[in-house]
Design an enzyme around this catalytic site. Sequence first.
Site, mmCIF file in Angstrom:
data_model
loop_
_atom_site.group_PDB
_atom_site.id
_atom_site.type_symbol
_atom_site.label_atom_id
_atom_site.label_comp_id
_atom_site.label_asym_id
_atom_site.label_seq_id
_atom_site.Cartn_x
_atom_site.Cartn_y
_atom_site.Cartn_z
ATOM 1 N N LYS A 192 -8.934 -14.717 0.420
ATOM 2 C CA LYS A 192 -9.029 -15.723 -0.660
ATOM 3 C C LYS A 192 -9.844 -16.936 -0.209
ATOM 4 O O LYS A 192 -9.808 -17.988 -0.836
ATOM 5 C CB LYS A 192 -7.618 -16.178 -1.058
ATOM 6 C CG LYS A 192 -6.728 -15.040 -1.536
ATOM 7 C CD LYS A 192 -5.316 -15.558 -1.783
ATOM 8 C CE LYS A 192 -4.349 -14.418 -1.979
ATOM 9 N NZ LYS A 192 -2.952 -14.856 -1.880
ATOM 10 N N ARG B 74 -8.435 -10.659 17.323
ATOM 11 C CA ARG B 74 -9.764 -10.017 17.307
ATOM 12 C C ARG B 74 -10.556 -10.654 16.179
ATOM 13 O O ARG B 74 -10.049 -10.807 15.073
ATOM 14 C CB ARG B 74 -9.645 -8.508 17.095
ATOM 15 C CG ARG B 74 -10.989 -7.848 16.852
ATOM 16 C CD ARG B 74 -10.917 -6.350 16.872
ATOM 17 N NE ARG B 74 -10.763 -5.844 18.224
ATOM 18 C CZ ARG B 74 -10.864 -4.553 18.545
ATOM 19 N NH1 ARG B 74 -11.095 -3.661 17.618
ATOM 20 N NH2 ARG B 74 -10.705 -4.153 19.788
ATOM 21 N N HIS C 54 -14.275 -8.415 25.710
ATOM 22 C CA HIS C 54 -13.110 -7.597 25.357
ATOM 23 C C HIS C 54 -12.330 -7.412 26.672
ATOM 24 O O HIS C 54 -12.342 -6.349 27.279
ATOM 25 C CB HIS C 54 -13.587 -6.259 24.793
ATOM 26 C CG HIS C 54 -12.534 -5.448 24.108
ATOM 27 N ND1 HIS C 54 -11.179 -5.701 24.239
ATOM 28 C CD2 HIS C 54 -12.637 -4.368 23.283
ATOM 29 C CE1 HIS C 54 -10.513 -4.803 23.519
ATOM 30 N NE2 HIS C 54 -11.369 -3.999 22.930
ATOM 31 N N ARG D 112 -6.783 1.341 18.823
ATOM 32 C CA ARG D 112 -6.193 1.291 20.151
ATOM 33 C C ARG D 112 -5.676 -0.102 20.538
ATOM 34 O O ARG D 112 -4.533 -0.259 20.979
ATOM 35 C CB ARG D 112 -7.237 1.732 21.213
ATOM 36 C CG ARG D 112 -7.500 3.199 21.252
ATOM 37 C CD ARG D 112 -8.955 3.472 21.592
ATOM 38 N NE ARG D 112 -9.752 3.162 20.413
ATOM 39 C CZ ARG D 112 -10.149 4.071 19.530
ATOM 40 N NH1 ARG D 112 -9.914 5.328 19.764
ATOM 41 N NH2 ARG D 112 -10.816 3.727 18.444
ATOM 42 N N THR D 113 -6.517 -1.119 20.385
ATOM 43 C CA THR D 113 -6.165 -2.437 20.911
ATOM 44 C C THR D 113 -4.964 -3.025 20.177
ATOM 45 O O THR D 113 -4.020 -3.515 20.795
ATOM 46 C CB THR D 113 -7.383 -3.385 20.803
ATOM 47 O OG1 THR D 113 -8.520 -2.704 21.326
ATOM 48 C CG2 THR D 113 -7.159 -4.664 21.568
HETATM 49 N N1 CP Z 1 -11.623 0.161 22.469
HETATM 50 C C1 CP Z 1 -11.259 -0.504 21.346
HETATM 51 O O1 CP Z 1 -11.361 -1.727 21.253
HETATM 52 O O2 CP Z 1 -10.768 0.296 20.356
HETATM 53 P P1 CP Z 1 -10.223 -0.242 18.957
HETATM 54 O O3 CP Z 1 -11.395 -0.813 18.200
HETATM 55 O O4 CP Z 1 -9.623 0.957 18.281
HETATM 56 O O5 CP Z 1 -9.209 -1.301 19.241
#
Ligand code: CP
Length: 311
Positions: free
Chosen positions: A86, A108, A136, A58-59
Site C-alpha cells: 500500500k 531480505r 548474503h 531456503r534462507t
Molecule cells: N540461497 C538462497 O538465498 O536461497 P533462497 O533465495 O531460497 O533463500
Amino acid sequence: MGFKHKDILGLQDLSGEEIYLLLNTAENMKEINSREIKKVPTLRGKTIVNLFFEPSTRTRTSFELAAKRLSADTINISASTSAVQKGETLSDTARNILAMKPDIIVMRHSISGAHHYLAKRVSCSIVNAGDGAHEHPSQALLDMLTMRERFGRLAGLKVAIVGDITHSRVARSNICGLTKVGAKIYLAGPPTMIPQGVERLGAVTVCKTIQEALDGADVVMMLRIQLERQGKTLMPTLREYSRYFGLNRDLLGLASPDVMVMHPGPMNRGVEISSDVADGPNSYILQQVENGVAVRMSMLYHVSGGELPTE
Ligand code: CP
C-alpha cells in the site's frame, strides 16, 4: 573472544577470527539439530521478526527453523502480505515493527545497503538475509562450514566461483569471507558479468575461461544468472551461456578428483549446471542447505550477546 557486533550486515565487516567463531558455534549447533528433540532454551523470551521483501525458500525457512530451535518467538512478514503493497516505506515499516519490541530483525531486501540504513536507526539487531547484489553473509558462512567439514580446513583451498559474479551477493560474501581465511578464489564468467575492480573485495584471480578456473579446483561454486537484477541482456542466449559457462561432467574432470560441487540455489538445471552433476557424487548442495540451519542458529545466538538464559 566474544562477538562484539550488534548486527551482522556482511562478511566485509567481520574479521577472520569472528568468522571462525561463527563457524565453530555452528558446528556445536549441528549437534542440537541431530537430536530427537531439536530444541534448546538459549533464546527463550527473545522475539525475532523475519522481514522478507524478496522471495526466498531456503534462507527464510532456515532462519525460522533456527529461531524456533533456540526457543525464540518468531513472526514472518513478507512484502506480498505487508503494507508495503500500500506504499509504506521501509523506514515506516521498520518503525512500526520496532514498536512491538523485537530483539532481532532478519531482513531480505532488493536494495543494496538497506540493512546498513536500518541498522543505524534502530536499537534491535539487524541480520542480513540478502541485500540486492551486495551481501548474503549467512549463505557464505554455510558454504564455508560445508567446505571446512569436507576438507578440515579453509586456508589454501582452491575455490572456483563461476557465473554472474556482478549481480551475485553470494559471490561477494564468499569472496570477502574466504579470502580472509586464506582460501584462493578463481572467478569465471562472461566478461559482462565480472565486475570491474572485483579484486578490491579480496585477493582473487579472474579467469578467461571456466576451464582455467576449474583446473585442480577443490571447490566449484556455480551461480545462477540473476536475470531479475540485470538491467539489460548480458549474453546472447541461455544456450550460449550454458555452452561456455555451464558445468557438466566432462568439465568437472578438470577439477581435483575429490572436488565439491556447490550451488546456493535456486538452480537452473541445464543452464549453469547439468542434472547429473547437481545430483552426482560430488554434489554438496543439500549439505549446504542442512548446514544453513546451524549457521543461522549461530548468527542469532551471537547477535543476542551469546549468553545462555538465566532462570
Ligand atoms: N540461497 C538462497 O538465498 O536461497 P533462497 O533465495 O531460497 O533463500
